[in-house]
Design a protein around this motif. Structure first.
Motif, PDB file in Angstrom:
ATOM      1  N   PRO A 255       1.365  -1.081  -0.050  1.00 16.06           N
ATOM      2  CA  PRO A 255       0.118   0.072   0.200  1.00 16.06           C
ATOM      3  C   PRO A 255       0.600   0.747   0.124  1.00 16.06           C
ATOM      4  O   PRO A 255       2.278   1.529  -0.114  1.00 16.06           O
ATOM      5  N   ASP A 277       2.306  -3.969   5.544  1.00 13.56           N
ATOM      6  CA  ASP A 277       1.243  -4.697   5.668  1.00 13.56           C
ATOM      7  C   ASP A 277       1.748  -4.954   3.640  1.00 13.56           C
ATOM      8  O   ASP A 277       2.212  -3.890   3.317  1.00 13.56           O
ATOM      9  N   LEU A 279       0.567  -6.113   0.274  1.00  7.21           N
ATOM     10  CA  LEU A 279      -1.440  -5.691  -0.478  1.00  7.21           C
ATOM     11  C   LEU A 279      -1.163  -6.940  -2.085  1.00  7.21           C
ATOM     12  O   LEU A 279      -0.349  -7.201  -2.697  1.00  7.21           O
ATOM     13  N   GLY A 283      -6.857  -5.611  -3.783  1.00  6.55           N
ATOM     14  CA  GLY A 283      -7.141  -5.517  -3.219  1.00  6.55           C
ATOM     15  C   GLY A 283      -7.120  -4.739  -0.895  1.00  6.55           C
ATOM     16  O   GLY A 283      -6.979  -4.478  -0.373  1.00  6.55           O
ATOM     17  N   HIS A 285      -5.162  -6.309   2.453  1.00  4.31           N
ATOM     18  CA  HIS A 285      -3.800  -5.762   2.747  1.00  4.31           C
ATOM     19  C   HIS A 285      -3.964  -7.342   4.113  1.00  4.31           C
ATOM     20  O   HIS A 285      -5.044  -8.281   3.743  1.00  4.31           O
TER      21      HIS A 285
END
Length: 494
Positions: A255, A277, A279, A283, A285
């Motif tokens: 992200p 995090d 991706l 979309g 996480h």
């Protein structure tokens, strides 16, 4: 020179020494200079000896260095004796031929019996046979020279002598074939090593591919921020095919809020790790552990590894809950409450903000356990904890200290506001009806509350609240009591 292989350097030196010796001997024929004769014979034997040393070096065997000084010194001594004492040229030729014919014997034996290097065997046989012919012809020449010397044959010009022409017609061509053979030996070894290196490269590539495939982590090669190659695991974690990932910025896997941090780690010269995090193409996480390390010291390629740590994070959170929460009511345990409450007390002391602490105790809880069972008692504790969390505000700290005793720290709350909140809690809890089978029952709670004063510690504040709770219990229960200076202190059990 065929670097970095050992042996061709000796062959080159031997070739030039042999050529130089021949040129000096031609000069002797033209001028009759004894010095040129001595140097020419010495140069030719030195060249042959160096050539043979190259064979030992090429085969990885210890070098018989002694053959160079021995052969050169012998011919030089006999050659000087010839000129100083008018020696016999046939005898000198016999000595020269004997030395030259015996020199290759060790190399011939090594070339013909070696079996550990099958790649060069054809060329080795060519060199060995060529040197064998050269050695045999040269020794025959020496025998003829000794024969002519012993028989006292008259001098014959070299171009008319069979013994002189014999090596030039047979021995020298054989020696030239030996030179061609060692060239082929070198080429065969180069080709064999190239094939070996190519096979090793293929094997290493397959091994690397299998290692990447067996890894539970997503592994990729990154150069200048772009993905060069990756394993199948990255496809699973990212939801993108390897073909689509190729030459894509590695930052697309994370992200946007993590881009600056990851870019900083990508620019570091040493290995590093971080938790961010990652991706998925959908979309979503997921928590990931990232490892970044240089692929080698010679290139700017990086190995980037992504591990999905969702399970580990969930386990850590679970362990944290077990370490900080009461398993029955999900309220904080005593240790976690003390740690958070100390911070609130420091903040209240620093900014002189109001703060209150309440100690709550369920009335006649032992009777509930005795009449309706411990399961009913557990349900009552859970209902009370749920109600407390419903009425609490953000910043309040709620804990179960043990049994039916709870503690509630109310931040930014003075005595009047805390009494209002606790009264509401008492009333709503008293209105609850608990069911156990066909029976139903109600519960009540008593609370003691104390407000923070300058100089208070958590222990002193808790002690005053506990005294207020004692007064609530001794005054009939089901009530909230605020600690005041004229409150009678008591320690009797209720």
């Amino acid at each position: 020179m065929s670097r970095p292989y050992s042996g061709p350097g000796f062959w080159m030196a031997g070739s030039w020494s042999l050529i130089g010796g021949i040129m000096l001997f031609i000069g002797f024929i033209l001028t009759g200079s004894p010095i040129l004769n001595v140097l020419g014979n010495a140069g030719q034997l030195a060249g042959e000896a160096l050539f043979l040393l190259g064979i030992f070096r090429f085969m990885g065997r210890p070098l018989p260095w002694w053959i160079v000084p021995l052969s050169v010194s012998l011919i030089v001594l006999f050659n000087i004796h010839y000129w100083m004492f008018s020696g016999n040229s046939d005898f000198l030729m016999g000595v020269y031929s004997t030395i030259a014919g015996l020199l290759p014997i060790q190399a011939i034996w090594l070339l013909l019996r070696e079996k550990s290097d099958p790649a060069t065997r054809p060329a080795r046989l060519l060199v060995g046979i060529s040197l064998l012919i050269y050695s045999g012809v040269t020794l025959v020449r020496g025998v003829l020279g000794y024969h002519d010397w012993w028989q006292g044959s008259p001098y014959v010009n070299p171009y008319e002598s069979f013994s002189y022409l014999l090596p030039y017609n047979f021995a020298i061509p054989a020696l030239v074939m030996g030179f061609i053979g060692v060239t082929l030996m070198t080429m065969q070894r180069i080709l064999a090593n190239s094939q070996l290196h190519a096979e090793q490269a293929r094997s290493n590539a397959m091994r690397f591919e299998r290692l990447l495939g067996a890894s539970t982590s997503a592994v990729m090669i990154v150069k200048t921020g772009l993905i060069q190659d990756a394993n199948k695991r990255l496809e699973e974690l990212s939801g993108l095919s390897r073909k689509r990932l190729s030459q894509q910025p590695v930052l697309t896997l994370f992200p946007s809020q993590s881009h600056e941090l990851i870019q900083d780690h990508l620019s570091r010269p040493q290995a590093s790790q971080l938790d961010v995090d990652a991706l998925h193409a959908s979309g979503q996480h997921f928590p990931a552990e990232i490892s970044i390390a240089p692929l080698s010291d010679e290139s700017d390629d990086l190995v980037l590894e992504i591990r999905d740590v969702t399970h580990r994070k969930a386990l850590e959170e679970q362990l944290l809950l077990l370490a900080t929460q009461d398993s029955l009511t999900s309220a904080l345990n005593r240790r976690a409450f003390n740690a958070q409450a100390q911070l609130e007390l420091k903040r209240a002391d620093r900014y002189k903000r109001p703060l209150s602490l309440a100690v709550l105790d369920l009335d006649h809880f032992k009777r509930i356990n005795d009449e309706y069972g411990h399961l009913a008692g557990d349900q009552a504790l859970q209902q009370f904890a749920d109600l407390c969390r419903t009425l609490m505000r953000q910043g309040d700290i709620f804990s179960r200290f043990g049994g039916e005793e709870f503690v509630l720290l109310l931040a930014e709350t003075d005595a009047a506001a805390s009494i209002l909140l606790l009264e509401r809690l008492r009333e709503e809890f008293s209105a609850l009806v608990m069911h156990q089978g066909t029976e139903s029952f109600g519960l009540q709670v008593s609370a003691g509350v104390a407000s923070w004063r300058p100089g208070d510690t958590l222990d002193s504040l808790f002690k005053r609240a506990d005294q207020a709770l004692y007064r609530a219990k001794s005054s009939g229960r089901n009530r909230v009591v605020l600690w005041t200076e004229d409150l009678h202190k008591g320690t009797a059990d209720v």
